[in-house]
Design a protein around this motif. Structure first.
Motif, PDB file in Angstrom:
ATOM      1  N   GLN A   1       6.870  12.659  11.590  1.00 53.74           N
ATOM      2  CA  GLN A   1       6.684  12.888  10.151  1.00 53.74           C
ATOM      3  C   GLN A   1       7.292  11.741   9.350  1.00 53.74           C
ATOM      4  O   GLN A   1       6.723  11.267   8.383  1.00 53.74           O
ATOM      5  CB  GLN A   1       7.364  14.197   9.772  1.00 53.74           C
ATOM      6  CG  GLN A   1       6.449  15.373   9.997  1.00 53.74           C
ATOM      7  CD  GLN A   1       7.165  16.686   9.804  1.00 53.74           C
ATOM      8  OE1 GLN A   1       8.385  16.718   9.677  1.00 53.74           O
ATOM      9  NE2 GLN A   1       6.405  17.752   9.807  1.00 53.74           N
ATOM     10  N   TYR A   2       8.478  11.311   9.811  1.00 55.48           N
ATOM     11  CA  TYR A   2       9.162  10.237   9.103  1.00 55.48           C
ATOM     12  C   TYR A   2       8.297   8.968   9.107  1.00 55.48           C
ATOM     13  O   TYR A   2       8.178   8.278   8.106  1.00 55.48           O
ATOM     14  CB  TYR A   2      10.507   9.969   9.786  1.00 55.48           C
ATOM     15  CG  TYR A   2      11.274   8.846   9.172  1.00 55.48           C
ATOM     16  CD1 TYR A   2      11.780   8.954   7.865  1.00 55.48           C
ATOM     17  CD2 TYR A   2      11.486   7.661   9.872  1.00 55.48           C
ATOM     18  CE1 TYR A   2      12.476   7.915   7.289  1.00 55.48           C
ATOM     19  CE2 TYR A   2      12.178   6.610   9.301  1.00 55.48           C
ATOM     20  CZ  TYR A   2      12.675   6.743   8.005  1.00 55.48           C
ATOM     21  OH  TYR A   2      13.362   5.710   7.433  1.00 55.48           O
ATOM     22  N   ALA A   3       7.642   8.736  10.245  1.00 53.05           N
ATOM     23  CA  ALA A   3       6.769   7.559  10.353  1.00 53.05           C
ATOM     24  C   ALA A   3       5.616   7.666   9.354  1.00 53.05           C
ATOM     25  O   ALA A   3       5.223   6.682   8.727  1.00 53.05           O
ATOM     26  CB  ALA A   3       6.241   7.440  11.772  1.00 53.05           C
ATOM     27  N   HIS A   4       5.089   8.899   9.170  1.00 53.86           N
ATOM     28  CA  HIS A   4       4.002   9.111   8.197  1.00 53.86           C
ATOM     29  C   HIS A   4       4.484   8.813   6.789  1.00 53.86           C
ATOM     30  O   HIS A   4       3.795   8.145   6.015  1.00 53.86           O
ATOM     31  CB  HIS A   4       3.507  10.556   8.273  1.00 53.86           C
ATOM     32  CG  HIS A   4       2.569  10.776   9.431  1.00 53.86           C
ATOM     33  ND1 HIS A   4       1.501   9.945   9.668  1.00 53.86           N
ATOM     34  CD2 HIS A   4       2.546  11.714  10.396  1.00 53.86           C
ATOM     35  CE1 HIS A   4       0.855  10.370  10.739  1.00 53.86           C
ATOM     36  NE2 HIS A   4       1.488  11.459  11.217  1.00 53.86           N
TER      37      HIS A   4
ATOM     38  N   LYS B   1       6.886   6.930   5.922  1.00 55.45           N
ATOM     39  CA  LYS B   1       7.070   5.475   5.791  1.00 55.45           C
ATOM     40  C   LYS B   1       5.738   4.794   5.495  1.00 55.45           C
ATOM     41  O   LYS B   1       5.647   3.896   4.656  1.00 55.45           O
ATOM     42  CB  LYS B   1       7.647   4.915   7.098  1.00 55.45           C
ATOM     43  CG  LYS B   1       9.126   4.602   6.980  1.00 55.45           C
ATOM     44  CD  LYS B   1       9.655   4.067   8.253  1.00 55.45           C
ATOM     45  CE  LYS B   1       9.849   2.570   8.205  1.00 55.45           C
ATOM     46  NZ  LYS B   1      10.458   2.053   9.402  1.00 55.45           N
ATOM     47  N   LYS B   2       4.699   5.265   6.190  1.00 51.97           N
ATOM     48  CA  LYS B   2       3.364   4.672   6.015  1.00 51.97           C
ATOM     49  C   LYS B   2       2.871   4.878   4.589  1.00 51.97           C
ATOM     50  O   LYS B   2       2.333   3.974   3.950  1.00 51.97           O
ATOM     51  CB  LYS B   2       2.390   5.337   6.985  1.00 51.97           C
ATOM     52  CG  LYS B   2       2.131   4.499   8.207  1.00 51.97           C
ATOM     53  CD  LYS B   2       1.004   5.119   8.975  1.00 51.97           C
ATOM     54  CE  LYS B   2       0.876   4.456  10.338  1.00 51.97           C
ATOM     55  NZ  LYS B   2      -0.038   5.167  11.198  1.00 51.97           N
ATOM     56  N   ILE B   3       3.096   6.120   4.071  1.00 58.22           N
ATOM     57  CA  ILE B   3       2.635   6.438   2.718  1.00 58.22           C
ATOM     58  C   ILE B   3       3.387   5.590   1.696  1.00 58.22           C
ATOM     59  O   ILE B   3       2.794   5.012   0.774  1.00 58.22           O
ATOM     60  CB  ILE B   3       2.799   7.958   2.421  1.00 58.22           C
ATOM     61  CG1 ILE B   3       1.842   8.736   3.328  1.00 58.22           C
ATOM     62  CG2 ILE B   3       2.521   8.278   0.959  1.00 58.22           C
ATOM     63  CD1 ILE B   3       2.084  10.231   3.362  1.00 58.22           C
TER      64      ILE B   3
ATOM     65  N   HIS C   1       4.799   2.762   2.188  1.00 59.15           N
ATOM     66  CA  HIS C   1       4.338   1.378   2.309  1.00 59.15           C
ATOM     67  C   HIS C   1       3.003   1.192   1.597  1.00 59.15           C
ATOM     68  O   HIS C   1       2.758   0.186   0.944  1.00 59.15           O
ATOM     69  CB  HIS C   1       4.218   1.018   3.796  1.00 59.15           C
ATOM     70  CG  HIS C   1       3.820  -0.407   4.003  1.00 59.15           C
ATOM     71  ND1 HIS C   1       2.519  -0.807   4.117  1.00 59.15           N
ATOM     72  CD2 HIS C   1       4.585  -1.536   4.076  1.00 59.15           C
ATOM     73  CE1 HIS C   1       2.486  -2.126   4.270  1.00 59.15           C
ATOM     74  NE2 HIS C   1       3.724  -2.584   4.249  1.00 59.15           N
ATOM     75  N   PHE C   2       2.127   2.238   1.691  1.00 59.46           N
ATOM     76  CA  PHE C   2       0.805   2.158   1.070  1.00 59.46           C
ATOM     77  C   PHE C   2       0.909   2.125  -0.456  1.00 59.46           C
ATOM     78  O   PHE C   2       0.174   1.415  -1.135  1.00 59.46           O
ATOM     79  CB  PHE C   2      -0.024   3.377   1.526  1.00 59.46           C
ATOM     80  CG  PHE C   2      -1.421   3.380   0.982  1.00 59.46           C
ATOM     81  CD1 PHE C   2      -2.412   2.585   1.553  1.00 59.46           C
ATOM     82  CD2 PHE C   2      -1.744   4.179  -0.101  1.00 59.46           C
ATOM     83  CE1 PHE C   2      -3.685   2.584   1.040  1.00 59.46           C
ATOM     84  CE2 PHE C   2      -3.035   4.186  -0.620  1.00 59.46           C
ATOM     85  CZ  PHE C   2      -4.006   3.384  -0.038  1.00 59.46           C
TER      86      PHE C   2
ATOM     87  N   ARG D   1       3.929  -4.565  -0.087  1.00 61.04           N
ATOM     88  CA  ARG D   1       2.678  -5.215   0.334  1.00 61.04           C
ATOM     89  C   ARG D   1       2.620  -6.688  -0.056  1.00 61.04           C
ATOM     90  O   ARG D   1       1.588  -7.339   0.105  1.00 61.04           O
ATOM     91  CB  ARG D   1       1.492  -4.473  -0.308  1.00 61.04           C
ATOM     92  CG  ARG D   1       1.398  -3.017   0.133  1.00 61.04           C
ATOM     93  CD  ARG D   1       0.585  -2.211  -0.856  1.00 61.04           C
ATOM     94  NE  ARG D   1      -0.798  -2.631  -0.904  1.00 61.04           N
ATOM     95  CZ  ARG D   1      -1.754  -2.155  -0.134  1.00 61.04           C
ATOM     96  NH1 ARG D   1      -1.457  -1.221   0.747  1.00 61.04           N
ATOM     97  NH2 ARG D   1      -2.985  -2.595  -0.230  1.00 61.04           N
TER      98      ARG D   1
ATOM     99  N   GLN E   1       0.504  -9.730   1.456  1.00 59.81           N
ATOM    100  CA  GLN E   1      -0.749  -9.267   2.078  1.00 59.81           C
ATOM    101  C   GLN E   1      -1.825  -9.294   1.000  1.00 59.81           C
ATOM    102  O   GLN E   1      -1.641  -8.731  -0.061  1.00 59.81           O
ATOM    103  CB  GLN E   1      -0.598  -7.832   2.582  1.00 59.81           C
ATOM    104  CG  GLN E   1       0.490  -7.684   3.615  1.00 59.81           C
ATOM    105  CD  GLN E   1       0.804  -6.225   3.892  1.00 59.81           C
ATOM    106  OE1 GLN E   1       0.064  -5.316   3.500  1.00 59.81           O
ATOM    107  NE2 GLN E   1       1.917  -6.010   4.550  1.00 59.81           N
TER     108      GLN E   1
END
Ligand code: ADP
Length: 494
Positions: A3-6, A8-10, A12-13, A19, A22
């Motif tokens: 969940q923590y990885a998710h 982090k992804k959000i 980052h998004f 970003r 990029q």
């Protein structure tokens, strides 16, 4: 964890700063968010609040935020998507709400002014964002370019910041050291690999990189033995230097590491061979000398002078051969660390006199004088000191014409005994002063080449002196004679 990885992804998004660098600017995401907000606000105004004007002020603040956010997140493309949708929504609001003609005109004018301002805002922020991305990208390209240049060099390279953190390390270095070098590793806190220097475990103070970062002084060709993780032993030469900026401040330290294992193995084999050959030669030469001595005796008593002269010359040549073999053995002993020193009390003045007398007689060089010979007692290996004095004095004789002068003196100098051997011979150029003490080094000029020798003498001499905790140095100028000085620690009894 997942969940923590998710999350982090959000984050980052959504985070425009995460970003940076990029250049995947989206049109779709700003469109979706802004358009979705418009639909929601309209639904809220008509279906929930039943008041079409309830969204007016919200619309201004929220959409300005969107323009700022999307131009920062998605550059000019994202900013303009937000601006266009915002203006269209404003126009839609103007068209769908009850207004007087006066209000209608005012709203249109405001919307036109705002659309200009919004477009300017989106363009400035979007352009800045894109510019930053370009800069980051070109810096990254430069880094990749530098890394690929470093990786293709045939030597190991490591670069560290003044605080000791490694910023660059090339593939060759990792291959030599047999380990990964993490960027960010601090050379002050932990060595990169286990190694030995001068036969002792190397400490942080031995590290050339640490040295240059601390002092700014370069380190040239320092030899280490490293023990890789796979248990292999490797020999490396490390040279380091500090890198300064225009203000002469150290901004980095860099080391070049070369693998000399193959070279060392060959050298060890060669040393083994020389050692073996010298050992094998020693015995027959000693026998030849014994036979020659007895032949000399016989011929002295009743032989013809011609034969005696031939045997005498043969004896001299055998003596030279014996000296050469002994020197070869000593060099090999020094290389393998087995040249030992057996110390005892030595009357240095007696030794000096003995050496001068013997060489004066054997070389028939009359102009050797002892200017001063103070009584001095030292604790040393007598035979080895005899070898040292003979070597330096023989050189003085060899490189001085018969008409020249050689003066030997021995005196106390503080806590040391000081022997000086001064000649008026061919002299040694300044740039050769350090080199003549290296193994197998001979001054390369034509004149010196006419004298026999192998360049082993002074190397052995210096090593023996070092083993006595003493020093040897030379003062000389080409064509103006040479003075060798040897300083040795005195015993307490003096
Ligand atoms: P070598 O056997 O060649 O004499 P050494 O190691 O004893 O070897 O000396 C190294 C070099 O130093 C010599 O080749 C010579 O050029 C120089 N050298 C040594 N002593 C003297 C001296 N007294 N005067 C001039 N040159 C000297």
């Amino acid at each position: 964890m997942v969940q923590y990885a998710h999350v982090k992804k959000i984050v980052h998004f959504l985070n425009p700063l995460a970003r940076l660098g990029q250049r995947n600017y989206s049109f779709f995401f700003p469109f979706l968010v802004v358009f979705g907000t418009c639909i929601f606000l309209e639904f809220y105004a008509f279906a929930i609040a039943h008041n079409p004007d309830v969204v007016n002020s919200v619309a201004i603040f929220l959409f300005v935020f969107y323009i700022l956010y999307f131009s920062l997140r998605d550059g000019v493309k994202g900013g303009f998507t937000a601006v266009i949708l915002t203006i269209l929504y404003y126009l839609y609001i103007i068209a769908t709400r009850d207004r007087t003609a006066e209000q209608f005109r005012a709203s249109i004018t405001t919307t036109i002014v705002l659309s200009g301002l919004y477009a300017l805002l989106a363009w400035i922020i979007g352009w800045l964002r894109q510019r930053i991305d370009t800069l980051i990208e070109s810096e990254a390209n430069e880094k990749t370019r530098l890394q690929s240049i470093l990786d293709q060099l045939p030597v190991g390279i490591v670069v560290a910041n003044p605080d000791g953190t490694i910023t660059h390390a090339n593939k060759q270095l990792m291959a030599i050291l047999g380990t990964k070098i993490p960027i960010g590793h601090n050379v002050y806190t932990k060595p990169l690999v286990q190694s030995t220097y001068n036969k002792k475990t190397a400490t942080q103070n031995d590290s050339p990189l640490v040295h240059v970062l601390k002092t700014g002084n370069p380190v040239i060709r320092k030899e280490f033995t490293i023990h890789t993780q796979t248990g292999k032993k490797k020999y490396v030469l490390i040279s380091s230097s500090a890198i300064h900026n225009a203000q002469n401040k150290i901004i980095a330290g860099a080391s070049i590491v070369s693998d000399i294992t193959q070279h060392k193995i060959l050298e060890e084999r060669k040393d083994d061979f020389v050692n073996m050959a010298s050992h094998e030669l020693k015995t027959p030469i000693t026998s030849i000398k014994i036979y020659l001595n007895s032949l000399q005796k016989q011929l002295n008593e009743n032989g013809d002078p011609k034969s005696l002269s031939l045997v005498n010359r043969l004896h001299d040549q055998t003596q030279r051969l014996q000296k050469l073999v002994n020197d070869l053995l000593d060099v090999s002993r020094l290389q393998t660390g087995v040249l030992t020193i057996a110390k005892d009390e030595v009357k240095l003045h007696e030794l000096v006199k003995e050496v001068v007398d013997i060489l004066r007689t054997s070389t028939k060089h009359e102009n050797i004088k002892i200017a001063k010979n103070d009584q001095i007692l030292i604790y040393a290996d007598k035979l080895r000191l005899y070898q040292v004095l003979t070597n330096v004095l023989s050189n003085a004789i060899k490189y001085t014409p018969e008409s020249g002068k050689i003066v030997v003196s021995l005196k106390k100098n503080g806590k040391n005994a000081l022997v000086t051997i001064k000649d008026s011979g061919i002299g040694i150029a300044k740039e050769e002063h350090r080199k003549i003490f290296q193994r197998l080094y001979r001054v390369g000029e034509e004149k010196e080449r006419t004298f026999p020798g192998f360049g082993m003498g002074l190397y052995i001499v210096q090593e023996i002196i070092k083993k006595h905790r003493g020093k040897i140095w030379v003062e000389s100028e080409k064509g103006k004679g040479t003075t060798f000085s040897i300083s040795l620690p005195l015993t307490a009894k003096n």
